[in-house]
Design an enzyme around this catalytic site. Structure first.
Site, short mmCIF file in Angstrom:
data_model
loop_
_atom_site.label_atom_id
_atom_site.label_comp_id
_atom_site.label_asym_id
_atom_site.label_seq_id
_atom_site.Cartn_x
_atom_site.Cartn_y
_atom_site.Cartn_z
N SER A 202 18.71 78.36 58.83
CA SER A 202 18.29 79.40 60.24
C SER A 202 18.45 80.62 60.04
O SER A 202 17.57 81.31 60.47
CB SER A 202 19.39 79.03 61.11
OG SER A 202 20.90 79.49 60.13
N HIS A 236 18.27 73.25 64.44
CA HIS A 236 16.52 75.22 64.51
C HIS A 236 15.14 74.22 64.83
O HIS A 236 14.18 74.58 65.54
CB HIS A 236 16.61 75.94 63.70
CG HIS A 236 18.12 76.88 64.04
ND1 HIS A 236 17.54 77.59 64.51
CD2 HIS A 236 19.65 76.90 63.36
CE1 HIS A 236 18.79 78.60 64.75
NE2 HIS A 236 19.79 78.09 63.84
N LYS A 265 20.23 75.17 71.40
CA LYS A 265 18.66 76.15 70.96
C LYS A 265 17.38 75.95 72.03
O LYS A 265 17.13 75.84 72.99
CB LYS A 265 18.79 75.81 69.83
CG LYS A 265 20.02 76.39 69.00
CD LYS A 265 20.08 76.98 67.14
CE LYS A 265 20.97 76.41 66.88
NZ LYS A 265 22.20 77.31 66.77
C1 LIG Z 1 22.00 73.78 61.37
C2 LIG Z 1 23.03 74.10 61.98
N1 LIG Z 1 23.87 73.22 63.43
C3 LIG Z 1 24.87 73.41 63.71
C4 LIG Z 1 24.85 74.16 64.35
C5 LIG Z 1 25.63 74.70 65.81
O1 LIG Z 1 25.26 74.67 66.78
P1 LIG Z 1 26.15 73.85 68.56
O2 LIG Z 1 26.13 76.01 68.58
O3 LIG Z 1 25.49 73.03 68.88
O4 LIG Z 1 27.69 73.82 68.12
C6 LIG Z 1 24.35 75.95 64.47
C7 LIG Z 1 23.92 76.42 65.09
O5 LIG Z 1 23.68 77.51 64.82
C8 LIG Z 1 23.12 75.71 63.44
O6 LIG Z 1 22.40 76.33 62.72
#
Ligand SMILES: Cc1ncc(COP(=O)(O)O)c(C=O)c1O
Length: 421
Positions: A202, A236, A265
């Protein structure tokens, strides 16, 4: 009332955070959105209009009429909230349909939806690394191998599992030779290995080569009695990357043991999901505490997510994916022309511009905000010293004019702050 002693500790801690300039609690409040025709939605903050280049809504689906209507319909039918946890209160058909749709979308047998991908990682990693109870037949004689830049939810998931340090290994970021080294060095020591990685990272938008990673895992699988599992969190990547929005797996021709994603997202809704073979999903449904003892997403959100998955997998979804990728190309060409360099090679809607200096990064973020554009500044310790960047996120919702006007603001700010020549 907080006892005086602890109140003093908290005041000092907040001061420490503020002094270190890492404050996060003063969030911007978006009062409303405006929707100029043919343009990206504008966020209104303190009465001023902003175009968002800092959001994860890569296909613009959170404002999609079909997605919003599906949310409304599902909450009319099943209520605003789920009413409780699924194994006690039962589950709405919309949650089951969403899980089927996600499994089918990713070519898997079964799927499970969670309140968030963060909660999912905390629970699923625990279940994969350790049996849930003393009677569990799933042993904790496991090696977990994690990319060094994995998301915080993965790091915390591994922490929560509470394995001793010798059972936790890190491989260098995107370095599969290093992963190979770790798996080789640990042959004969553990019943199984679990390799876990982000799909798209990210901070920089880089893509793990999951096809090559799976090959490394396959090469060593017979040397661990229970094999080598591969787990990718492509939060992502899904609904953003790959020809048809199936993410890093699609882009690198791979199929991992488990694929984790978020619905919050690219899909424009909310919640987390995991898909895989039915046997693993059945085990997870029996053992993951953050699924069993926590509410799922609301029925409305599940309805919105189901509509979003259907849309992404349709000709309209294809058009949105093509549009966001045209925007990425337009942005990359324009930013290079304006004299910017990229902090990493990314063809994902996350585009990192290398600034290399904390003060200039902060000034650039402020200058762009003054011009009505929001981007994210990323500084040490999130990135190494001297690698400060601004993270720009493109969306299919941006029109060509939105991208061009943003590029013009970026070029002017770069010159003014002497970031570009
Ligand atoms: C790789 C990854 N996993 C999990 C998440 C968390 O996602 P959620 O908002 O559904 O908890 C993110 C969000 O930033 C992410 O980039």
């Amino acid at each position: 009332m907080i006892p005086n002693g602890f109140a003093e500790v908290l005041k000092n801690e907040l001061k420490r955070v503020d002094d270190a300039s890492v404050t996060k609690r003063n969030e911007r409040v978006i009062e409303t959105f405006e929707f100029p025709s043919g343009r990206a939605p504008r966020a209104i903050i303190n009465g001023k209009q902003y175009v968002l280049f800092n959001a994860n809504d890569y296909l613009g689906l959170r404002f999609n009429e079909k997605v919003k209507a599906a949310e409304h319909d599902a909450s009319q039918k099943y209520g605003a909230g789920p009413g409780g946890v699924r194994f006690i209160c039962g589950t709405s058909a919309v949650h089951v349909e969403l899980e089927r749709a996600l499994a089918a979308f990713h070519g898997r047998d079964a799927g499970m939806v969670f309140s968030s991908a963060f909660a999912l990682n905390l629970g699923v990693l625990h279940a994969l690394l350790k049996g849930q109870s003393k009677d569990s037949l799933v042993s904790s004689n496991v090696l977990v191998v994690s990319d060094e830049l994995n998301h915080r939810s993965i790091i915390d998931g591994i922490r929560v599992a509470g394995l001793p340090s010798e059972q936790k290994a890190i491989f260098k970021h995107l370095n599969l030779a290093d992963l190979r080294r770790v798996l080789k060095e640990n042959i004969g020591k553990y019943a199984r290995a679990v390799v876990i990685t982000d799909g798209i990272f990210s901070m920089l938008g880089e893509c793990q080569d999951l096809g090559a990673l799976q090959q490394v895992a396959d090469e060593f699988s017979s040397q661990y009695p229970e094999g080598v599992l591969t787990v990718v969190d492509d939060s992502h990547g899904v609904a953003a990357y790959g020809r048809s929005g199936r993410g890093a797996e699609e882009a690198t021709d791979a199929k991992c043991t488990l694929l984790i994603g978020t619905l919050g997202k690219g899909f424009g809704a909310d919640g987390g999901y995991v898909v895989g073979d039915r046997l693993v999903i059945d085990y997870l449904r029996e053992s993951v505490a953050s699924y069993i003892y926590s509410n799922p997403v609301s029925p409305g959100t599940a309805g919105a997510a189901l509509a979003a998955v259907t849309l992404v997998d349709s000709p309209d979804g294809k058009k949105l994916l093509e549009k966001v990728h045209r925007n990425v190309e337009r942005f990359m060409a324009g930013a290079s022309k304006a004299g910017y360099t990229f902090a990493a090679a990314s063809s994902h809607p996350i585009q990192p511009l290398l600034i290399g200096d904390a003060a200039k990064t902060k000034a650039l973020v402020a200058e762009l905000a003054a011009s009505g554009y929001l981007v994210t500044g990323i500084n040490y310790p999130v990135v190494p010293k001297g690698k400060d960047e601004i993270r720009v996120q493109l969306s299919a919702a941006h029109s060509d004019e939105d991208v061009d006007e943003f590029l013009a603001a970026l070029a002017a700010a770069g010159k003014k702050l002497q970031i570009t020549a």
